[in-house]
Design an enzyme around this catalytic site. Structure first.
Site, PDB file in Angstrom:
ATOM      1  N   LYS A  91      46.154  39.666  14.770  1.00 26.74           N
ATOM      2  CA  LYS A  91      45.350  39.501  15.987  1.00 26.74           C
ATOM      3  C   LYS A  91      46.140  38.833  17.110  1.00 26.74           C
ATOM      4  O   LYS A  91      45.847  39.030  18.282  1.00 26.74           O
ATOM      5  CB  LYS A  91      44.076  38.732  15.662  1.00 26.74           C
ATOM      6  CG  LYS A  91      43.151  39.549  14.765  1.00 26.74           C
ATOM      7  CD  LYS A  91      41.827  38.902  14.488  1.00 26.74           C
ATOM      8  CE  LYS A  91      40.884  39.866  13.790  1.00 26.74           C
ATOM      9  NZ  LYS A  91      41.245  40.101  12.370  1.00 26.74           N
TER      10      LYS A  91
HETATM   11  C1  LIG Z   1      40.831  41.203  11.616  1.00 27.86           C
HETATM   12  C2  LIG Z   1      41.637  41.500  10.418  1.00 27.86           C
HETATM   13  C3  LIG Z   1      41.609  42.772   9.792  1.00 27.86           C
HETATM   14  C4  LIG Z   1      40.677  43.878  10.252  1.00 27.86           C
HETATM   15  O1  LIG Z   1      41.091  44.471  11.463  1.00 27.86           O
HETATM   16  P1  LIG Z   1      40.090  45.412  12.299  1.00 27.86           P
HETATM   17  O2  LIG Z   1      40.779  45.665  13.592  1.00 27.86           O
HETATM   18  O3  LIG Z   1      38.819  44.610  12.458  1.00 27.86           O
HETATM   19  O4  LIG Z   1      39.874  46.647  11.501  1.00 27.86           O
HETATM   20  C5  LIG Z   1      42.457  43.001   8.726  1.00 27.86           C
HETATM   21  N1  LIG Z   1      43.271  42.024   8.253  1.00 27.86           N
HETATM   22  C6  LIG Z   1      43.322  40.795   8.812  1.00 27.86           C
HETATM   23  C7  LIG Z   1      44.221  39.768   8.234  1.00 27.86           C
HETATM   24  C8  LIG Z   1      42.516  40.492   9.919  1.00 27.86           C
HETATM   25  O5  LIG Z   1      42.569  39.270  10.462  1.00 27.86           O
END
Ligand SMILES: *Cc1c(COP(=O)(O)O)cnc(C)c1O
Length: 467
Positions: free
Chosen positions: A112
């Site tokens: 993120k």
């Molecule tokens: C948020 C997150 C996901 C999921 O990603 P999306 O874009 O919501 O599909 C997967 N792995 C981790 C470690 C995350 O923080």
């Protein structure tokens, strides 16, 4: 570039308006009016650039009219300067045709950061230009909160309040939020569940008078700018492995469908993407959809990969809109049906088209542990539980040997030390910049799960008084 809503009834907006708006007024999500096109020559011209300059080139058409090429480049250079790996998003080969792309070298160790580090700077840039400021309010079950706080800390035009369920996020995750002592950051430990937190945030946003008078804003995963920033690393990996002259497949551990939708967007822009493989944990609404053509919500069960413990993948609406021929009315109808009944069945031809590109695989906790263990004993590589699901999906998809597959690793192993330890016997260490995390002072305010208390808190904070 102009942006339209997936439900077709909201005003068409420019990039900077979409950035600040988040959700469209008709309840839809914004997508670009048309997909920018990168020719084979355009893609080749990206070779050899640094990650920041590469990402800026990919994003240039999306911000056109609001930011100059030099402005987006400067913001990207600043956003990715703090990442701890020189490649920013390095690829590691683990099998003859399988690579892991490590997307955990940002400040909070989850993928993120790749979007939010830029989005915080975009907010500041756009708001300062218009002489405005906002208060970002959000709920988190873990990764999003720390990445959002880290992206907004010390920014002049932004204040941020993050709600987390008291005692229900891991200690690493809590400390990553509460040890940020910047004056524009507040953490609320809410006496309740994550769903309570999310309901309160929704209540604040649905109180339009409150929302407008406090300039509330959101950086959750439906924000278009987050998708845009994620497109860059799909291009990055594919170019490293031979695009545009060779197609590449991607395997993505998926929750809200934001990350994998960025891979789809890259394909629409001209990147040769052979396949998009979606990995899920036991919360497998997407896998069931790919198997049956019906989307049916069920209760959420807790797993080793908490950031994928979701009931409904909100960004799926963007994909539906594309595959329904960009028919906003048809998209809105299906989502209304889903909202009312908790289920929707899409037209068979649409499902056939989607499953020609997408495949889905589910892994329960035991299977996830098995994948972590097998990869570790085979290659010494350690993956966190989310990333292990992406890796497992890549193996399960049985892609032809001449097509490289990139499995996205979305979190650093040290974010989930207990699961890693149980699977491999290793206790992963936090990287140097977080090594003293457990010694840093924390600040948070405990509060009841009561919207009016939280409104009062936000009001005091935005007025500049101590929260
Ligand atoms: C948020 C997150 C996901 C999921 O990603 P999306 O874009 O919501 O599909 C997967 N792995 C981790 C470690 C995350 O923080």
């Amino acid at each position: 570039m102009r942006y339209v809503s997936t439900r077709g009834q909201a005003p068409v907006l420019d990039f900077d308006q979409v950035l600040l708006a988040g959700l469209a007024r008709d309840g839809g999500l914004y997508v670009p009016e048309s997909w920018p096109q990168f020719s084979a020559a355009d893609i080749r011209s990206l070779r050899g650039l640094s990650y920041a300059d590469f990402a800026a080139k990919v994003m240039e058409p999306f911000v056109a009219g609001c930011l100059t090429p030099d402005e987006i480049k400067a913001l990207c250079r600043d956003a990715y300067a703090g990442f701890t790996h020189p490649a920013v998003a390095p690829l590691k080969q683990v099998e003859s045709n399988l690579w892991v792309m490590e997307l955990f070298h940002g400040p909070t160790l989850a993928f993120k950061d790749y979007a939010l580090q830029l989005v915080g700077r975009l907010f500041d840039h756009v708001l300062t230009k218009h002489g405005k400021s906002v208060t970002i309010v959000g709920a988190t079950s873990g990764d999003t909160g720390s990445a959002a706080i880290e992206s907004c800390r010390d920014r002049k035009a932004v204040k941020i309040v993050i709600l987390h369920p008291k005692g229900r996020v891991s200690e690493v995750q809590r400390r990553q939020m509460t040890t940020v002592l910047s004056s524009n950051v507040r953490n609320l430990a809410v006496d309740g569940t994550f769903d309570d937190c999310q309901d309160i945030v929704k209540a604040l946003f649905n109180d339009h008078q409150f929302r407008d008078s406090h300039n509330l804003s959101a950086v959750n995963s439906i924000n278009w700018a987050r998708i845009m920033a994620q497109i860059a690393y799909y291009f990055w990996a594919a170019v490293a492995l031979g695009a545009p002259d060779r197609p590449v497949a991607f395997a993505v551990p998926t929750g809200n469908f934001g990350n994998v939708f960025a891979g789809y967007a890259a394909m629409r822009m001209g990147l040769p993407v052979a396949r998009l493989i979606v990995g899920s944990n036991r919360n497998d609404i997407l896998t069931r959809f790919f198997e049956t053509g019906s989307m049916t919500a069920q209760g959420v069960v807790p797993t080793l990969s908490p950031s994928m413990d979701i009931q409904v993948s909100s960004n799926f609406e963007r994909l539906l809109f594309e595959f329904l021929g960009r028919d906003g009315v048809a998209t809105a109808d299906l989502l209304a049906q889903f909202g009312k009944t908790g289920a929707m069945t899409i037209p068979p031809a649409t499902w056939t088209a989607i499953t020609a590109l997408f495949q889905g695989y589910r892994f329960d906790d035991a299977a996830t542990q098995g994948l972590m263990k097998a990869l570790h004993s085979q290659s010494g590589e350690i993956l966190d539980p989310h990333s292990a699901i992406g890796y497992g999906a890549a193996l399960a998809a049985k892609i032809p040997a001449d097509i490289p597959i990139v499995a996205l690793a979305t979190a650093h192993p040290a974010k989930f030390p207990d699961a890693i330890n149980a699977a491999t016997g290793i206790h992963p260490a936090l990287p140097p910049h977080l090594a003293d995390l457990f010694d840093r002072p924390e600040r948070m305010d405990a509060i009841a799960a009561n919207p009016s208390h939280i409104k009062e808190y936000v009001t005091n904070f935005t007025k500049g008084q101590a929260g």
